[in-house]
Design a protein around this motif. Structure first.
Motif, mmCIF file in Angstrom:
data_model
loop_
_atom_site.group_PDB
_atom_site.id
_atom_site.type_symbol
_atom_site.label_atom_id
_atom_site.label_comp_id
_atom_site.label_asym_id
_atom_site.label_seq_id
_atom_site.Cartn_x
_atom_site.Cartn_y
_atom_site.Cartn_z
ATOM 1 N N ALA A 8 0.840 -1.198 0.000
ATOM 2 C CA ALA A 8 0.000 0.000 0.000
ATOM 3 C C ALA A 8 0.879 1.254 0.000
ATOM 4 C CB ALA A 8 -0.927 -0.003 1.212
ATOM 5 N N PRO A 54 -7.369 0.111 -4.965
ATOM 6 C CA PRO A 54 -7.961 -0.011 -3.625
ATOM 7 C C PRO A 54 -8.688 -1.333 -3.405
ATOM 8 C CG PRO A 54 -8.378 2.167 -4.520
ATOM 9 C CD PRO A 54 -7.803 1.344 -5.640
ATOM 10 N N PHE A 55 -9.414 -1.799 -4.408
ATOM 11 C CA PHE A 55 -10.164 -3.044 -4.260
ATOM 12 C C PHE A 55 -9.234 -4.243 -4.118
ATOM 13 C CE2 PHE A 55 -13.060 -6.383 -6.118
ATOM 14 C CZ PHE A 55 -13.861 -6.470 -4.985
ATOM 15 N N LEU A 58 -7.669 -4.161 -0.719
ATOM 16 C CA LEU A 58 -8.650 -4.598 0.272
ATOM 17 C C LEU A 58 -8.699 -6.124 0.331
ATOM 18 C CD1 LEU A 58 -10.945 -3.817 2.261
ATOM 19 C CD2 LEU A 58 -12.495 -3.915 0.291
ATOM 20 N N GLY A 61 -5.691 -7.430 1.983
ATOM 21 C CA GLY A 61 -5.822 -7.256 3.428
ATOM 22 C C GLY A 61 -6.663 -8.354 4.063
ATOM 23 N N PHE A 62 -7.748 -8.719 3.412
ATOM 24 C CA PHE A 62 -8.562 -9.830 3.914
ATOM 25 C C PHE A 62 -7.744 -11.116 3.956
ATOM 26 C CE2 PHE A 62 -12.567 -7.683 2.043
ATOM 27 C CZ PHE A 62 -12.792 -6.992 3.219
ATOM 28 N N CYS A 119 -10.573 -15.054 -1.854
ATOM 29 C CA CYS A 119 -11.509 -14.481 -0.886
ATOM 30 C C CYS A 119 -12.795 -15.301 -0.816
ATOM 31 C CB CYS A 119 -11.810 -13.024 -1.223
ATOM 32 S SG CYS A 119 -10.492 -11.879 -0.768
#
Length: 131
Positions: A8, A54-55, A58, A61-62, A119
């Motif tokens: 990031a 960003p997606f 994200l 991060g998950f 995910c």
């Protein structure tokens, strides 16, 4: 979390560079692109970054929060950095770098598929804790 913040941060610096490229040309047109093809390319390079990064971060991060292996997170994060450098350079800094635009797009879409599937897998396979 220690892995995703690294990517990031790197991507934030590239985003700043893409932003600066747009701001540099604001003396030509203050709002929109004014039909200026160079400014339009810079705006799209900047905008395309904001549409995908960003997606994907994200989702990474998950995955990190779900304790996926560090080597996998680094591979995905490094691929994202390479993809966005290639694509951003092709749109914002060059007129003829088709290699960067093509491979930046391919790698970004590949990341969307891989991260999305991981995910989904995590969401389906994660044990549900009792209330």
């Amino acid at each position: 979390m220690t892995i995703v913040p690294l990517y990031a941060g790197l991507l934030a610096l590239w985003f700043l560079a893409l932003s600066f490229r747009v701001v540099q040309m604001r003396h030509v047109v203050s709002l929109g692109d004014g039909g200026n093809p160079e400014l339009l390319r810079r705006i799209r390079g900047h905008g395309n970054f904001t549409e995908y990064v960003p997606f994907i971060l994200l989702m990474l991060g998950f995955l990190e929060a779900s304790h996926y292996p560090a080597w996998l997170l680094h591979a995905l994060g490094a691929t994202l950095v390479v993809a966005r450098l290639l694509h951003g350079y092709a749109l914002s800094f060059s007129l003829q770098f088709k290699f960067g635009r093509y491979w930046g797009t391919v790698l970004t879409f590949l990341l969307l598929i891989i991260c999305g599937l991981l995910c989904i897998y995590q969401g389906i396979m994660a044990p549900v804790s009792p209330l």
